[in-house]
Design a protein around this motif. Structure first.
Motif, mmCIF file in Angstrom:
data_model
loop_
_atom_site.group_PDB
_atom_site.id
_atom_site.type_symbol
_atom_site.label_atom_id
_atom_site.label_comp_id
_atom_site.label_asym_id
_atom_site.label_seq_id
_atom_site.Cartn_x
_atom_site.Cartn_y
_atom_site.Cartn_z
ATOM 1 N N GLY A 295 0.822 -1.347 0.060
ATOM 2 C CA GLY A 295 -0.168 -0.033 -0.023
ATOM 3 C C GLY A 295 0.906 1.146 0.071
ATOM 4 N N ARG A 296 1.875 1.199 0.744
ATOM 5 C CA ARG A 296 2.799 2.631 0.864
ATOM 6 C C ARG A 296 3.378 2.995 -0.211
ATOM 7 N N GLU A 297 3.535 2.198 -1.432
ATOM 8 C CA GLU A 297 4.013 2.356 -2.656
ATOM 9 C C GLU A 297 3.346 3.307 -3.535
ATOM 10 N N ILE A 298 1.766 3.441 -3.259
ATOM 11 C CA ILE A 298 1.116 4.051 -3.844
ATOM 12 C C ILE A 298 0.653 5.299 -3.434
ATOM 13 N N LEU A 299 1.272 5.737 -2.288
ATOM 14 C CA LEU A 299 0.804 7.078 -1.520
ATOM 15 C C LEU A 299 1.699 8.081 -2.331
ATOM 16 N N TYR A 300 2.888 7.960 -2.792
ATOM 17 C CA TYR A 300 3.608 8.953 -3.290
ATOM 18 C C TYR A 300 4.287 8.604 -4.663
ATOM 19 N N PRO A 301 4.450 9.291 -5.824
ATOM 20 C CA PRO A 301 5.145 8.883 -6.970
ATOM 21 C C PRO A 301 6.475 8.222 -6.592
ATOM 22 N N GLN A 302 6.562 7.239 -7.644
ATOM 23 C CA GLN A 302 7.770 6.218 -7.475
ATOM 24 C C GLN A 302 8.721 6.563 -8.582
ATOM 25 N N PRO A 303 10.119 6.151 -7.989
ATOM 26 C CA PRO A 303 10.618 5.753 -6.860
ATOM 27 C C PRO A 303 10.672 6.885 -5.855
ATOM 28 N N TYR A 304 10.088 6.834 -4.721
ATOM 29 C CA TYR A 304 9.962 7.816 -3.702
ATOM 30 C C TYR A 304 11.549 8.381 -3.442
ATOM 31 N N SER A 305 11.518 9.691 -3.332
ATOM 32 C CA SER A 305 12.586 10.534 -3.041
ATOM 33 C C SER A 305 13.490 10.972 -3.851
ATOM 34 N N LYS A 306 13.267 10.138 -5.267
ATOM 35 C CA LYS A 306 14.339 10.124 -6.352
ATOM 36 C C LYS A 306 13.970 10.888 -7.383
ATOM 37 N N ILE A 307 12.764 11.467 -7.283
ATOM 38 C CA ILE A 307 12.109 12.074 -8.401
ATOM 39 C C ILE A 307 11.406 13.270 -8.147
ATOM 40 N N THR A 308 11.243 14.293 -8.949
ATOM 41 C CA THR A 308 10.364 15.255 -8.775
ATOM 42 C C THR A 308 9.098 15.081 -10.005
ATOM 43 N N ALA A 309 7.686 15.234 -9.410
ATOM 44 C CA ALA A 309 6.535 14.811 -10.160
ATOM 45 C C ALA A 309 6.067 15.680 -11.062
ATOM 46 N N GLY A 310 5.431 15.441 -12.043
ATOM 47 C CA GLY A 310 4.537 16.449 -13.135
ATOM 48 C C GLY A 310 3.048 15.744 -13.242
ATOM 49 N N SER A 311 2.262 16.279 -13.696
ATOM 50 C CA SER A 311 0.972 15.898 -13.977
ATOM 51 C C SER A 311 0.956 15.178 -15.084
ATOM 52 N N GLU A 312 0.247 13.867 -15.019
ATOM 53 C CA GLU A 312 -0.109 13.228 -16.289
ATOM 54 C C GLU A 312 -1.418 13.289 -16.685
ATOM 55 N N LYS A 313 -2.406 14.307 -16.168
ATOM 56 C CA LYS A 313 -3.815 14.369 -16.573
ATOM 57 C C LYS A 313 -4.019 14.781 -18.037
ATOM 58 N N ASP A 314 -4.975 14.359 -18.599
ATOM 59 C CA ASP A 314 -5.164 14.633 -19.962
ATOM 60 C C ASP A 314 -6.462 15.321 -20.036
ATOM 61 N N TYR A 315 -6.569 16.642 -20.362
ATOM 62 C CA TYR A 315 -7.740 17.622 -19.945
ATOM 63 C C TYR A 315 -8.232 17.761 -21.259
ATOM 64 N N PRO A 316 -9.633 17.947 -21.489
ATOM 65 C CA PRO A 316 -10.277 18.016 -22.753
ATOM 66 C C PRO A 316 -9.900 19.625 -23.346
ATOM 67 N N VAL A 317 -9.161 20.287 -22.642
ATOM 68 C CA VAL A 317 -8.743 21.537 -23.321
ATOM 69 C C VAL A 317 -7.173 21.878 -22.698
ATOM 70 N N ASP A 318 -6.488 22.423 -23.539
ATOM 71 C CA ASP A 318 -4.991 22.933 -22.881
ATOM 72 C C ASP A 318 -4.889 24.159 -23.073
ATOM 73 N N PHE A 319 -3.958 24.675 -22.485
ATOM 74 C CA PHE A 319 -3.659 26.144 -22.449
ATOM 75 C C PHE A 319 -3.421 26.710 -24.038
ATOM 76 N N SER A 320 -2.939 25.900 -24.682
ATOM 77 C CA SER A 320 -2.699 26.380 -25.998
ATOM 78 C C SER A 320 -3.724 26.530 -26.940
ATOM 79 N N ASP A 321 -4.859 26.083 -26.426
ATOM 80 C CA ASP A 321 -6.370 26.387 -26.999
ATOM 81 C C ASP A 321 -6.810 27.933 -26.479
ATOM 82 N N PHE A 322 -5.942 28.582 -25.548
ATOM 83 C CA PHE A 322 -6.205 30.000 -25.330
ATOM 84 C C PHE A 322 -5.233 30.878 -26.037
ATOM 85 N N ASN A 323 -5.805 32.112 -26.392
ATOM 86 C CA ASN A 323 -5.067 33.366 -26.456
ATOM 87 C C ASN A 323 -5.128 34.215 -25.449
ATOM 88 N N ILE A 324 -4.035 34.341 -24.539
ATOM 89 C CA ILE A 324 -4.601 35.476 -23.686
ATOM 90 C C ILE A 324 -3.738 36.822 -23.743
#
Length: 211
Positions: A47-76
């Motif tokens: 169980g504990r291996e699912i609490l944090y991104p793996q391998p724990y303490s050796k990485i920095t994590a980013g989001s893997e979410k795939d949203y229906p829209v992206d920031f590139s779809d907007f002109n700000i």
């Protein structure tokens, strides 16, 4: 709406044996005797291996979410509010004349040369290993550096008396590294979690400046 796929993630090094259902997230045919490479099976066994991104303490994590829209779809189209211009002279309006200094705080303001500060580098190995480069860079820039949570609690050489922290060589190292290179702008922000509050505040003072 998040379109992330549940129970099989590169962040936790989990996967499905066969195709999964987009609603349950488990394999279409969850079979008896499976070794459990998905998050459901891994959670039940390790169980504990699912609490944090793996391998724990050796990485920095980013989001893997795939949203229906992206920031590139907007002109700000932004605008500067309250900006003060400079004389319209090519010999005066040069890059070094740009002033992006700022300050934070309501009463006791912290002056900063740049309008940004670091993320919180806490008690993980990756934060400890790369602290010097982050802290020295922030100090030279004249901006804030953030010490993340539970540094004292995870320091194996911490000295604790009556349930309170009285000395942490790792916290001292982090504070003194920043202040050794500081030119006076920016400061240190210490993030605290429940373990930090129970251990009490760390009374670490820099030998050179006393700050």
């Amino acid at each position: 709406m998040s379109r992330s796929l549940p129970n099989a993630s590169a962040a936790t090094l989990t996967r499905n044996r066969v195709g999964r259902s987009p609603y349950s997230g488990i394999c279409v045919t969850c079979i008896d005797g499976c070794l459990g490479p998905c998050e459901v099976g891994r959670s039940a066994i390790r169980g504990r291996e699912i609490l944090y991104p793996q391998p724990y303490s050796k990485i920095t994590a980013g989001s893997e979410k795939d949203y229906p829209v992206d920031f590139s779809d907007f002109n700000i189209h932004g605008t500067c509010v309250g900006a003060v211009g400079i004389e319209a002279d090519s010999d005066i309006a040069v890059f070094p004349a740009v002033d992006i200094s700022t300050e934070v705080g309501a009463e006791n303001k912290i002056e900063m040369n740049f309008p940004f500060f670091t993320g919180a580098l806490g008690s993980t190995d990756i934060a400890r290993i790369h602290w010097d480069s982050m802290a020295i860079g922030a100090a030279l820039c004249g901006t804030n550096v953030v010490i993340g949570e539970n540094v004292c609690g995870m320091d194996p050489e911490s000295e604790i008396k009556n349930g309170k922290i009285v000395e942490s060589p790792e916290m001292r190292r982090r504070v003194e590294t920043y202040q050794r290179w500081s030119a006076g702008k920016g400061n240190i922000i210490v993030q605290m979690n429940v373990e930090d509050t129970r251990l009490g505040r760390s009374r670490i003072r820099c030998r050179e400046t006393g700050r």
